[in-house]
Design an enzyme around this catalytic site. Structure first.
Site, PDB file in Angstrom:
ATOM      1  CB  ALA A  56      -0.944  -0.005   1.195  1.00 44.18           C
ATOM      2  CG  PHE A  57       4.769   3.421   2.020  1.00 43.09           C
ATOM      3  CD1 PHE A  57       4.301   4.268   3.014  1.00 43.09           C
ATOM      4  CD2 PHE A  57       5.952   3.750   1.380  1.00 43.09           C
ATOM      5  CE1 PHE A  57       4.993   5.425   3.355  1.00 43.09           C
ATOM      6  CE2 PHE A  57       6.655   4.899   1.718  1.00 43.09           C
ATOM      7  CZ  PHE A  57       6.170   5.737   2.708  1.00 43.09           C
ATOM      8  CB  ILE A  82      -4.280  -6.550   8.328  1.00 40.65           C
ATOM      9  CG1 ILE A  82      -5.097  -6.873   7.062  1.00 40.65           C
ATOM     10  CG2 ILE A  82      -4.924  -7.162   9.573  1.00 40.65           C
ATOM     11  CD1 ILE A  82      -5.102  -8.338   6.662  1.00 40.65           C
ATOM     12  CG  HIS A  88       4.571  -0.940   9.619  1.00 43.41           C
ATOM     13  ND1 HIS A  88       3.871  -1.736   8.740  1.00 43.41           N
ATOM     14  CD2 HIS A  88       5.587  -0.396   8.906  1.00 43.41           C
ATOM     15  CE1 HIS A  88       4.443  -1.676   7.554  1.00 43.41           C
ATOM     16  NE2 HIS A  88       5.478  -0.869   7.625  1.00 43.41           N
ATOM     17  CG  PHE A 113      -8.701   4.929  -0.325  1.00 36.23           C
ATOM     18  CD1 PHE A 113      -7.321   5.014  -0.405  1.00 36.23           C
ATOM     19  CD2 PHE A 113      -9.265   4.388   0.818  1.00 36.23           C
ATOM     20  CE1 PHE A 113      -6.516   4.574   0.640  1.00 36.23           C
ATOM     21  CE2 PHE A 113      -8.476   3.948   1.867  1.00 36.23           C
ATOM     22  CZ  PHE A 113      -7.102   4.043   1.781  1.00 36.23           C
ATOM     23  NE  ARG A 127     -14.628  -3.034   6.762  1.00 38.29           N
ATOM     24  CZ  ARG A 127     -15.093  -3.649   7.853  1.00 38.29           C
ATOM     25  NH1 ARG A 127     -14.911  -4.952   8.013  1.00 38.29           N
ATOM     26  NH2 ARG A 127     -15.749  -2.981   8.787  1.00 38.29           N
TER      27      ARG A 127
END
Length: 153
Positions: A56-57, A82, A88, A113, A127
């Site tokens: 994701a970063f 998660i 972090h 997003f 989800r």
């Protein structure tokens, strides 16, 4: 009075998916949901491009390059962060959402997003297509509609 409103027609739209591979057992369902949504709304798989990144970063910088290319009507960011036992999570999730928002504002290309930011694996599973729907589908619908709104303005 004129009202501008988007529609959910993906026909002719070029959509880029930027996908964080970390937690792929969750993210794969989000990707499937995104692709299915585009096709169900008249889009073509030929107009979908998937770009894989480590996590994701890394999504915002790649989304920025994609938006700057001029190749896409919309970009969908997909991933899963998660929470663990350290801070972090907060850093990765916060920078990811902030970066994606900046890309959309700076480029004028809608960047939706679809990065799950959850406390537990169970929440992520919910989800990604079970109890809480598929967030990959939902954010892709938002990307389609926003792209269509922008074409009218």
């Amino acid at each position: 009075m004129k009202i501008i409103e988007g529609n959910l027609t993906a026909q002719g739209l070029k959509v880029g998916l930027v996908i964080g591979r970390f937690n792929s057992f969750i993210v794969d369902s989000l990707v499937k949901g995104a692709i299915d949504t585009i096709v169900r709304h008249g889009g073509s798989e030929d107009n979908i491009e998937q770009v894989l990144v480590p996590g994701a970063f890394e999504i915002p910088i790649v989304a920025q390059k994609m938006a700057a290319s001029g190749k896409y009507d919309a970009i969908v960011a997909l991933g899963a962060v998660i929470r663990g036992g350290t801070p972090h999570f907060d850093y990765v999730a916060g920078e990811c959402v902030k970066g994606i928002g900046q890309v959309a504002l700076n480029s004028g290309v809608p960047v939706s997003f679809g990065v799950l930011t959850v406390d537990t694996i169970d929440q992520a599973i919910e989800r990604a297509g079970t109890k809480a729907g598929n967030k990959g589908e939902e954010c892709t619908l938002a990307a389609i509609e926003t792209a269509n709104v922008l074409k009218q303005i």
